[in-house]
Design a protein around this motif. Structure first.
Motif, PDB file in Angstrom:
ATOM      1  N   THR A 194       0.753  -0.796   0.396  1.00 28.22           N
ATOM      2  CA  THR A 194      -0.406  -0.158   0.004  1.00 28.22           C
ATOM      3  C   THR A 194       1.124   1.288  -0.589  1.00 28.22           C
ATOM      4  N   ALA A 195       2.057   1.355   0.873  1.00 24.89           N
ATOM      5  CA  ALA A 195       2.564   2.302   0.866  1.00 24.89           C
ATOM      6  C   ALA A 195       3.374   2.939  -0.708  1.00 24.89           C
ATOM      7  N   LEU A 196       3.977   2.125  -1.300  1.00 30.03           N
ATOM      8  CA  LEU A 196       4.449   1.926  -2.802  1.00 30.03           C
ATOM      9  C   LEU A 196       3.161   2.467  -4.099  1.00 30.03           C
ATOM     10  N   LEU A 197       2.354   1.883  -3.261  1.00 32.83           N
ATOM     11  CA  LEU A 197       0.839   2.385  -4.040  1.00 32.83           C
ATOM     12  C   LEU A 197       0.688   3.774  -4.197  1.00 32.83           C
ATOM     13  N   GLU A 198       0.743   4.193  -2.897  1.00 34.01           N
ATOM     14  CA  GLU A 198       0.664   5.721  -2.438  1.00 34.01           C
ATOM     15  C   GLU A 198       1.928   6.873  -2.982  1.00 34.01           C
ATOM     16  N   ALA A 199       3.132   5.972  -2.595  1.00 37.13           N
ATOM     17  CA  ALA A 199       3.447   7.179  -3.213  1.00 37.13           C
ATOM     18  C   ALA A 199       3.837   7.389  -5.108  1.00 37.13           C
ATOM     19  N   ALA A 200       3.429   6.459  -5.877  1.00 34.34           N
ATOM     20  CA  ALA A 200       2.926   6.236  -6.718  1.00 34.34           C
ATOM     21  C   ALA A 200       1.862   7.410  -6.842  1.00 34.34           C
ATOM     22  N   ALA A 201       1.122   7.223  -7.040  1.00 34.31           N
ATOM     23  CA  ALA A 201      -0.055   8.257  -6.838  1.00 34.31           C
ATOM     24  C   ALA A 201       0.105   9.706  -5.898  1.00 34.31           C
ATOM     25  N   ARG A 202       1.219   9.545  -5.481  1.00 38.30           N
ATOM     26  CA  ARG A 202       0.739  11.312  -5.216  1.00 38.30           C
ATOM     27  C   ARG A 202       2.638  12.176  -6.131  1.00 38.30           C
ATOM     28  N   GLY A 203       3.062  11.368  -6.961  1.00 37.88           N
ATOM     29  CA  GLY A 203       3.927  11.463  -8.052  1.00 37.88           C
ATOM     30  C   GLY A 203       5.307  10.901  -7.621  1.00 37.88           C
ATOM     31  N   VAL A 204       5.457   9.960  -7.380  1.00 34.79           N
ATOM     32  CA  VAL A 204       7.525   9.630  -7.126  1.00 34.79           C
ATOM     33  C   VAL A 204       7.020   8.461  -8.164  1.00 34.79           C
ATOM     34  N   ASP A 205       8.038   8.698  -9.131  1.00 32.29           N
ATOM     35  CA  ASP A 205       8.525   7.183  -9.166  1.00 32.29           C
ATOM     36  C   ASP A 205       9.194   6.228  -8.801  1.00 32.29           C
ATOM     37  N   VAL A 206       8.635   5.319  -8.415  1.00 24.03           N
ATOM     38  CA  VAL A 206       8.973   4.035  -7.838  1.00 24.03           C
ATOM     39  C   VAL A 206       9.076   2.802  -8.880  1.00 24.03           C
ATOM     40  N   ARG A 207      10.370   2.848  -9.044  1.00 27.86           N
ATOM     41  CA  ARG A 207      11.104   0.792  -9.284  1.00 27.86           C
ATOM     42  C   ARG A 207      11.345   0.661  -8.638  1.00 27.86           C
ATOM     43  N   VAL A 208      10.690  -1.010  -8.515  1.00 28.30           N
ATOM     44  CA  VAL A 208      11.227  -2.237  -8.047  1.00 28.30           C
ATOM     45  C   VAL A 208      11.994  -2.683  -9.352  1.00 28.30           C
ATOM     46  N   LEU A 209      13.544  -3.779  -8.487  1.00 32.82           N
ATOM     47  CA  LEU A 209      14.096  -4.442 -10.161  1.00 32.82           C
ATOM     48  C   LEU A 209      14.747  -5.815  -9.215  1.00 32.82           C
ATOM     49  N   MET A 210      14.306  -6.550 -10.027  1.00 30.90           N
ATOM     50  CA  MET A 210      14.592  -8.049  -9.375  1.00 30.90           C
ATOM     51  C   MET A 210      14.598  -8.869 -10.547  1.00 30.90           C
ATOM     52  N   PRO A 211      15.101 -10.136 -10.529  1.00 30.70           N
ATOM     53  CA  PRO A 211      15.392 -10.790 -11.603  1.00 30.70           C
ATOM     54  C   PRO A 211      14.109 -11.662 -12.236  1.00 30.70           C
ATOM     55  N   GLU A 212      13.594 -11.524 -13.622  1.00 27.89           N
ATOM     56  CA  GLU A 212      12.721 -12.159 -13.974  1.00 27.89           C
ATOM     57  C   GLU A 212      12.837 -14.127 -13.918  1.00 27.89           C
ATOM     58  N   ARG A 213      14.251 -14.625 -13.597  1.00 28.01           N
ATOM     59  CA  ARG A 213      14.521 -15.963 -13.044  1.00 28.01           C
ATOM     60  C   ARG A 213      14.524 -15.891 -11.775  1.00 28.01           C
ATOM     61  N   SER A 214      14.920 -16.198 -10.902  1.00 28.48           N
ATOM     62  CA  SER A 214      15.956 -16.371  -9.331  1.00 28.48           C
ATOM     63  C   SER A 214      15.589 -17.532  -9.227  1.00 28.48           C
ATOM     64  N   ASN A 215      17.153 -18.628  -7.890  1.00 29.61           N
ATOM     65  CA  ASN A 215      16.663 -19.318  -7.999  1.00 29.61           C
ATOM     66  C   ASN A 215      15.859 -20.115  -7.330  1.00 29.61           C
ATOM     67  N   HIS A 216      14.533 -19.429  -6.493  1.00 31.61           N
ATOM     68  CA  HIS A 216      13.754 -19.754  -6.067  1.00 31.61           C
ATOM     69  C   HIS A 216      11.906 -19.491  -6.799  1.00 31.61           C
ATOM     70  N   VAL A 217      11.854 -20.108  -7.498  1.00 30.89           N
ATOM     71  CA  VAL A 217      10.703 -20.277  -8.914  1.00 30.89           C
ATOM     72  C   VAL A 217       9.747 -20.219  -7.976  1.00 30.89           C
ATOM     73  N   VAL A 218       9.480 -20.327  -6.862  1.00 32.71           N
ATOM     74  CA  VAL A 218       8.095 -20.411  -6.162  1.00 32.71           C
ATOM     75  C   VAL A 218       7.848 -19.257  -6.036  1.00 32.71           C
ATOM     76  N   ALA A 219       8.751 -18.413  -4.938  1.00 29.75           N
ATOM     77  CA  ALA A 219       9.281 -16.746  -4.462  1.00 29.75           C
ATOM     78  C   ALA A 219       8.649 -16.091  -5.861  1.00 29.75           C
ATOM     79  N   ASP A 220       9.751 -16.417  -6.779  1.00 27.55           N
ATOM     80  CA  ASP A 220       8.823 -15.260  -8.420  1.00 27.55           C
ATOM     81  C   ASP A 220       7.492 -15.659  -8.473  1.00 27.55           C
ATOM     82  N   TRP A 221       6.274 -16.827  -8.228  1.00 29.44           N
ATOM     83  CA  TRP A 221       5.207 -16.998  -8.516  1.00 29.44           C
ATOM     84  C   TRP A 221       4.311 -16.082  -7.481  1.00 29.44           C
TER      85      TRP A 221
END
Length: 428
Positions: free
Chosen positions: A294-321
């Motif tokens: 919710t905090a990330l969504l509220e930040a984006a809603a007030r105009g903050v440039d919110v970027r999250v970078l993560m692996p497209e495929r990690s070593n834990h596929v369940v975490a990815d899903w």
């Protein structure tokens, strides 16, 4: 006497008898299906990923940067984004130790890099240095116990592999020790996402921080407190030396499940709520709880440039899903998602507004933020933030941005699998 007239419309009472054994049987079956379905789907996803990994291993080259240093008052902070550079610096510090070495790690492989660290610790003890080591028993179950045999001068604390609260999901008695700390002579210290092993030296992208100066006490104190809390009777007590330095710009946040203390989650929420310009988050496993989401969504809603970078495929596929189950709301809310390509990115870092930074061991997921022993440095300094933002841009160059249009066009079976697996999210 006149007869009372009969009411033809009077209701007929019908008794229904509930077949309670049948109801209980149906309820039991429904509960079993509810519990089993996510597990079965997760097992299928893991099997498919195992096959896929043989076809497309996570071993592509990725951009790297040399170590970069900046000053935070009287402390020098150096950012490492390549494992080989980090291990060289850590081994150099151990080899130069004169008094004490404190090493704490989650995974310690019995490979070439692991052997180098083992040899360096033994040599330090041989020349009279006091050496104290903590490693997690569960994370190293596949490593022969004999690998961790050390001479008497090296004091070894194996954090228990199996703890009594695991089956009851009692965090006080089930959390793992996920921390990675090295402190040498109270003068140099390291903390970050890197475990010890050859794989991490060149094939994983991670981030570690080296600090030199009075703020080393933050990591020394964290090690000493953990050691004294969990040492066995045959291990010595470490002295708490105290500190006359009060530097609010550089502090260690330490999660301690046995005391139900979880400040790392709090520093993230506080920093996100303060954001006015931008938030750059790099995570290996990104499964935010409702408040952070919710905090990330509220930040984006007030105009903050919110970027999250993560692996497209990690070593834990369940975490990815499980992470993917949150993509829709994040993308619709204006959060930008970048997926690292071809290799595993394991960093746990964030910067906010070019002034606030955190580097450490905690992922943004339930296990790290309210389950494991973790440690993150929180630093308020524009110089260090600039270094971490430079690393973020480097990682963006090896990522692709996921758009809402692309995500909404994913296969219907993927959407079904995400929904079925969603109940597993609180476990990770």
């Amino acid at each position: 006497m006149p007869l009372r007239p009969q009411n033809p419309a009077s209701p007929v009472r019908v008794r229904f008898q509930v077949d309670w054994p049948t109801v209980r049987k149906l309820a039991t079956r429904a509960a079993l299906v509810t519990v089993a379905a996510p597990v079965v789907v997760a097992a299928g996803v893991m099997a498919l990923e195992r096959f896929r990994r043989h076809q497309y291993p996570l071993d592509a080259p990725f951009p790297t940067a040399p170590p970069a240093s900046t000053r935070v008052q009287d402390t020098t902070a150096t950012v490492y984004t390549y494992g080989a550079d980090l291990y060289e610096a850590m081994l150099e510090a151990i080899e130069g130790a004169r008094h004490q070495v404190f090493l704490e790690t989650y995974i310690w492989k019995n490979d070439d890099v692991g052997e180098q660290f083992k040899a360096a610790l033994r040599e330090a003890a041989d020349r009279g240095v006091e050496v104290y080591v903590v490693y997690d028993g569960f994370a190293n179950l596949v490593i022969p116990r004999s690998f961790y045999d050390m001479p008497p001068g090296v004091h070894m604390l194996r954090f228990p592999a199996f703890r009594p609260g695991l089956l009851m999901l009692d965090v006080r008695h089930s959390g793992r020790n996920h921390r990675k700390i090295l402190v040498v002579d109270d003068e140099i210290a390291f903390v970050g996402g890197y475990n010890i092993g050859t794989l991490y030296a060149t094939r994983w992208r991670d981030t570690h921080l080296r600090i030199a100066g009075p703020s080393v006490w933050e990591l020394r104190n964290a090690f000493v407190d953990f050691w004294n809390r969990w040492r066995t009777p045959d291990l010595p007590v470490l002295q708490d030396v105290g500190s006359n330095l009060w530097l609010p710009q550089l502090r260690a946040a330490r999660n301690a499940p046995s005391e139900l203390v979880f400040p790392i989650r709090g520093i993230y929420l506080d920093a996100i709520d303060r954001a006015c310009s931008h938030i750059y988050i790099t995570q290996a496993y990104f499964i935010p709880d409702a408040d952070i989401h919710t905090a990330l969504l509220e930040a984006a809603a007030r105009g903050v440039d919110v970027r999250v970078l993560m692996p497209e495929r990690s070593n834990h596929v369940v975490a990815d899903w499980l992470a993917r189950g949150l993509y829709s709301t994040l993308l619709r809310g204006g959060v930008r998602i970048f997926l690292y390509q071809g290799a595993m990115i394991h960093a746990k870092t964030a910067t906010v507004d070019g002034i606030w930074t955190t580097v450490g061991t905690a992922n943004i997921d339930r296990l790290s933020l309210t389950g494991n022993y973790e440690i993150n440095l929180e630093v308020v300094d524009d110089g260090l933030a600039a270094e971490l933002e430079s690393a973020f841009r480097m990682d963006e160059s090896n990522s692709r941005e996921l758009t809402l249009d692309e995500w909404e066009r994913r296969h219907p079976l993927s959407k079904i699998a995400e929904r079925i697996m969603a109940p597993l999210r609180p476990l990770l």
